[in-house]
Write an enzyme that holds these catalytic residues in place. Structure first.
Site, PDB file in Angstrom:
ATOM      1  N   CYS A 320       0.790  -1.238   0.000  1.00  0.00           N
ATOM      2  CA  CYS A 320       0.000   0.000   0.000  1.00  0.00           C
ATOM      3  C   CYS A 320       0.827   1.296   0.000  1.00  0.00           C
ATOM      4  CB  CYS A 320      -1.025   0.023   1.123  1.00  0.00           C
ATOM      5  SG  CYS A 320      -0.902  -1.266   2.341  1.00  0.00           S
ATOM      6  N   ARG A 349       7.136 -11.196   4.795  1.00  0.00           N
ATOM      7  CA  ARG A 349       6.726 -11.020   6.179  1.00  0.00           C
ATOM      8  C   ARG A 349       7.440 -12.033   7.050  1.00  0.00           C
ATOM      9  NH1 ARG A 349       0.172 -10.157   5.442  1.00  0.00           N
ATOM     10  NH2 ARG A 349       0.377  -8.401   3.977  1.00  0.00           N
ATOM     11  N   GLN A 367       0.877 -10.812  -3.448  1.00  0.00           N
ATOM     12  CA  GLN A 367      -0.531 -10.456  -3.298  1.00  0.00           C
ATOM     13  C   GLN A 367      -1.063  -9.925  -4.618  1.00  0.00           C
ATOM     14  OE1 GLN A 367      -0.085  -7.508  -0.142  1.00  0.00           O
ATOM     15  NE2 GLN A 367      -1.143  -8.902   1.250  1.00  0.00           N
ATOM     16  N   ASP A 369      -2.810  -7.418  -5.288  1.00  0.00           N
ATOM     17  CA  ASP A 369      -3.210  -6.248  -4.519  1.00  0.00           C
ATOM     18  C   ASP A 369      -3.791  -5.168  -5.431  1.00  0.00           C
ATOM     19  OD1 ASP A 369      -3.472  -4.898  -2.179  1.00  0.00           O
ATOM     20  OD2 ASP A 369      -1.336  -4.765  -1.754  1.00  0.00           O
ATOM     21  N   HIS A 371      -5.477  -0.895  -5.047  1.00  0.00           N
ATOM     22  CA  HIS A 371      -5.956   0.201  -4.215  1.00  0.00           C
ATOM     23  C   HIS A 371      -6.815   1.112  -5.062  1.00  0.00           C
ATOM     24  CE1 HIS A 371      -2.388  -1.354  -2.146  1.00  0.00           C
ATOM     25  NE2 HIS A 371      -3.122  -1.151  -1.074  1.00  0.00           N
ATOM     26  N   LYS A 451     -12.784  -4.492   7.491  1.00  0.00           N
ATOM     27  CA  LYS A 451     -12.634  -5.243   6.244  1.00  0.00           C
ATOM     28  C   LYS A 451     -13.735  -6.258   6.046  1.00  0.00           C
ATOM     29  CE  LYS A 451      -9.443  -8.570   8.312  1.00  0.00           C
ATOM     30  NZ  LYS A 451      -8.192  -9.309   8.184  1.00  0.00           N
TER      31      LYS A 451
END
Length: 624
Positions: A320, A349, A367, A369, A371, A451
Site C-alpha cells: 500500500c 513477512r 498479493q 493487490d 488500491h 474489512k
RNA sequence: GCCGAUGUGGCUCAGUGGUAGAGCACUCGAUUCGUAAUCGAGCGGUCGCGGGUUCAAAUCCCGCCAUCGGCUCCA
C-alpha cells in the site's frame, strides 16, 4: 449428598441424531478421556475439555509427555469406561466447599476456573460413576480395570468428577465404543496465552455411529490425498528448500506455467474492470514505513531493516505505501477519481518458524493487490464493484460458494471512532447492495480499517480465506493525500485496499487441493501428451505436436521409448488431462486415438475433432 | 517462538553400536511393442548440519536447521 443427585435413565445409543446431542456426546467424551488419563496417570492435573467441530480435546498438565503408546492405552481405558455404562450425574455444589475440596486435590487449574465463575452463577460438577458415600473425599476409588461385563452395574464408589457447566449425556454407555478415536497430542497454552504454562492437549474425534466415524476418517484421508504439499512434489509444481530457508517458494516449470496463466487471467480481468497496473519496488526507505504506521503497528511481522549507505531500508511487508506514493507523485482532480491501481506485489513477512505451512503460510508471497482512490460518495459503489469482480474471478476458478465476514475495529488500531464507523457503514452498505449474507467478526479488522473477508468453499467442503476488502481512512491522512474538488479546495480521498486471491501462493495451493491436482484444461500445465506406440510414429507425433503448439496448446510427445502401457500409466500419474495414442493405424489414417482423464477412451479422432474437444473444455474452464 | 514427532540416494521407505540396503526414477544394452509398470546391467548416499561419548555412531548424548501435528499469530 447422594440424595441431591438426579439419577439418569439407562444408556441409549439409538437416540435420534441432533446437533445438541452430538455436542453433549463430544463433551462427555472429553470427560471420559480426562477420567481415563487420571486413572492411568494419577499425577496428571486436569484443565478444560470442550467439544470441537469433529470431536473434542482435553488439556492436561503433566511433566512427562504423552506418547503415541499412551494414547492407545488411554483409548482402551476410555472404552472400558464407556462399556461399563457409568451414570453421569450433575450436582449443584457450594462454591466454598468445592474450593476446599479442589484445593486438597491440588487441581490448581480447576481452582482458577472456579474462581472465574461469576458470583451468583450456580456452580456445578459432573460425576462419571456414582460416588460412594462411605468413601472419604480424595480416597482412591476402585480400579476400573476389572469392570463388569457391559450392562452390569459398576462397583459402588467407582467415579470421577469434573467442575463443569455441562451439559452431558446421561451415561457413558450412550457413547458408541466404536464411534470415537483419539487422534493426536499437541502442545497448547493454558487459556490460549503463550505467556502461560504449556499444557498437553489430547485430540479425539467422536460421532453418533461407527459409520459416521468411518466417513470422517475417509474425509481425512481424502484431505491427505489432496494435500498441495504432496501433490506439489508429485506433479513437480513447486518446492520449498531447506538450503534456501523455510517459507520461501521455488516455482518449478509446471507450477510457473500455471501461475503465468493465473496472472494473465488476472491482468485481463482487471484491465477489463477499469484498473491500471503498477510495478513498484520490493524495498524502500524505512522512513516510509514509519510514515505509513507499519513500523509502529506491523513491526512484529517485518524483517529487520538493512543499511544502505547509512540509510535504513525495509523489505516490504505490504504494497500500500508504494501505491500511495504513486498517487502522491502528482496532483489529482476529482474528475480523475476513482483511480484503480493493481499490482501483483511480492511482499515479505516475518512468520515464526512454527507457523510455516506449505504454500498456505510462507515468508515471501505475491498479493494480487489493488488500491482504489475515490471520493467519499464513490466508496460504496466501488466496494460493490470489487465484490462483483471478486465473484467473477473466483467463480471462473471454480469457486461458487462463499462465506463472508465483516471484521470490525481491533484493540490495536489507529483513527477515531467516527472514521471507523463511517468505513464500517460503507462496507455494510455494499454488502447489502450485493445481497450477500455475512457474519460480523468483532475486533477482527486490520489496524488501519475494517474489512470484508471472503472465504471460499472447496470441492470437499473446506473453507479457505482468500479475498479481502478494506476501507482505509488512515493512510490518506498519514500521507496527507488530497485531490482538488470542484470548488477548487483540496479534499482527502478515501482508499480501498483489496485482494481477490489474497496470495498467489496460497490461492495456488487451494487450487491444487480443490482439484486434487486434476486441473481444468485451461489451467493444466500440460494439456495433451502424444504417445507413440513405437519409434516409427515419432515423426508424425512431433508434427502433430508442432501444429497444436502453434495454436497455443500445451503439448508434449512422450520421448521415453517405453511401451504404450507404461506411457499411459506415466501420463495418468502425472494427471495429464488428454493423451493421444499414435500407432501405425493413426499415422496411415492421419488420426489420433484419444483418451481423457475424465472419460477414458474417446476413440479415434481427427485433429480438428481433438481441437474442438479441447477448445470447448478450455472455453468452459472444464476438466476433460 | 512454544510442545511433541520426524529427517537414510531425485522419490517412497528398510536398517537401533560392528564393512550403508530395497523398489521406483536415472544411464546403458536388448526388445519396436496398441490403452495403468518389458527384461538385464550400471550409476547414485561422508545417513539434515555441527559438536560429544565410544576401539567403533545412521544408531547413544548435546546444540542448531528443516519438515510434520498442534498452540499463538495470520494472506
Amino acid at each position: 449428598m447422594v440424595s441431591q443427585l438426579s439419577r439418569p435413565s439407562s444408556g441409549d445409543r439409538t437416540a435420534p441424531s441432533d446437533p445438541q446431542r452430538l455436542l453433549r456426546l463430544r463433551h462427555t467424551c472429553a470427560h471420559v478421556l480426562a477420567m481415563a488419563v487420571q486413572r492411568l496417570f494419577p499425577e496428571t492435573r486436569v484443565t478444560i475439555g470442550p467439544s470441537t467441530e469433529t470431536g473434542f480435546y482435553y488439556d492436561f498438565d503433566r511433566a512427562i509427555a504423552f506418547t503415541p503408546d499412551d494414547l492407545t492405552r488411554i483409548e482402551a481405558e476410555m472404552r472400558q469406561i464407556i462399556c461399563a455404562n457409568l451414570p453421569i450425574v450433575r450436582e449443584t455444589v457450594d462454591r466454598d466447599e468445592l474450593r476446599a475440596e479442589i484445593a486438597q486435590m491440588h487441581e490448581t487449574y480447576k481452582l482458577e476456573i472456579l474462581d472465574g465463575i461469576p458470583l451468583g452463577e450456580p456452580v456445578t460438577r459432573y460425576y462419571i460413576g456414582c460416588p460412594d458415600p462411605a468413601l472419604p473425599p480424595g480416597a482412591e476409588p476402585p480400579s476400573l480395570f476389572d469392570l463388569p461385563a457391559p450392562g452390569e452395574p459398576a462397583p459402588a464408589g467407582t467415579y470421577w468428577w469434573d467442575l463443569c457447566a455441562g451439559p452431558h449425556l446421561n451415561t457413558t454407555g450412550e457413547i458408541h465404543p466404536d464411534a470415537f478415536a483419539l487422534e493426536s497430542v499437541a502442545g497448547a497454552y493454558w487459556r490460549g496465552d503463550e505467556t502461560k504454562p504449556q499444557l498437553q492437549r489430547i485430540y479425539g474425534t467422536a460421532w453418533e455411529t461407527p459409520e459416521q466415524l468411518q466417513a470422517y476418517l475417509q474425509q481425512k484421508e481424502e484431505a491427505k490425498r489432496r494435500d498441495h504439499r504432496k501433490l506439489g512434489q508429485e506433479l513437480d509444481l513447486f518446492s520449498i528448500q531447506e538450503e534456501a530457508g523455510g517459507g520461501l517458494v521455488f516455482w518449478h516449470p509446471k507450477g510457473a506455467r500455471m501461475r503465468l496463466l493465473i496472472e494473465d487471467y488476472w491482468r485481463n480481468a482487471h484491465l477489463a474492470a477499469g484498473y491500471d497496473l503498477l510495478y513498484t519496488p520490493h524495498i524502500a526507505n524505512l522512513d516510509l514505513w514509519k510514515t505509513s504506521g507499519h513500523f509502529e503497528f506491523y513491526r512484529d511481522n517485518m524483517f529487520d531493516s538493512m543499511t544502505i549507505e547509512a540509510q535504513q531500508y525495509q523489505l516490504r511487508p505490504m504494497n500500500c505505501p508504494f501505491h500511495v506514493l504513486t498517487y502522491q507523485n502528482q496532483l489529482h482532480s476529482y474528475r480523475e477519481l476513482p483511480l484503480r491501481w493493481a499490482e501483483l506485489g511480492t511482499v515479505y513477512r516475518y512468520e515464526r518458524s512454527g507457523v510455516l505451512h506449505g504454500l498456505m503460510r510462507v515468508r515471501g508471497f505475491t498479493q494480487d493487490d489493488a488500491h482504489v482512490f475515490c471520493l467519499p460518495e464513490q466508496v460504496s459503489d466501488e466496494i460493490l464493484a470489487v465484490l462483483n469482480l471478486t465473484e467473477q474471478v473466483l467463480s471462473d476458478f471454480g469457486f461458487t460458494e462463499y462465506e463472508v465476514n465483516l471484521s470490525t475495529r481491533p484493540a490495536k488500531s489507529v483513527g477515531t471512532d467516527a472514521v471507523w464507523d463511517l468505513a464500517t457503514d460503507a462496507l455494510i452498505q455494499a454488502l447489502d447492495n450485493k445481497g450477500w449474507d455475512y457474519v460480523t467478526d468483532e475486533g477482527g479488522g486490520a489496524f488501519y480499517g475494517p474489512k470484508i473477508d471472503i472465504k471460499i468453499r472447496d470441492a470437499i467442503g473446506r473453507l479457505w480465506q482468500c479475498s479481502t476488502i478494506q476501507v482505509d481512512f488512515n493512510l490518506p491522512e498519514r500521507f496527507d493525500l488530497h485531490y482538488v474538488a470542484a470548488d477548487g479546495s483540496r479534499q482527502r480521498p478515501i482508499m480501498i485496499h483489496r485482494a481477490i486471491f489474497g496470495s498467489l501462493e496460497r490461492f495456488f495451493g487451494i487450487l491444487v487441493e480443490n482439484y486434487a491436482g486434476d486441473f481444468p484444461l485451461w489451467l493444466a500445465p500440460v494439456q495433451l501428451r502424444l504417445l507413440p506406440v513405437s519409434d516409427g510414429q515419432r515423426d508424425y507425433a512431433n508434427g502433430v505436436a508442432q501444429t497444436l503448439k502453434r495454436q497455443g496448446y500445451r503439448v508434449e510427445v512422450d520421448a521415453s521409448g517405453d511401451r504404450l502401457g507404461k506411457q499411459i500409466r506415466t501420463a495418468e500419474l502425472e494427471k495429464i488431462p488428454v493423451v493421444a495414442v499414435v500407432g501405425k493405424r493413426e499415422v496411415e489414417e492421419q488420426t489420433l486415438s484419444v483418451r481423457t482423464r475424465q472419460d477414458g477412451d474417446k476413440g479415434v479422432l481427427g485433429l480438428t475433432e481433438l481441437q474442438g474437444l479441447m477448445a470447448q473444455a478450455i472455453a468452459y474452464r472444464r476438466r476433460v
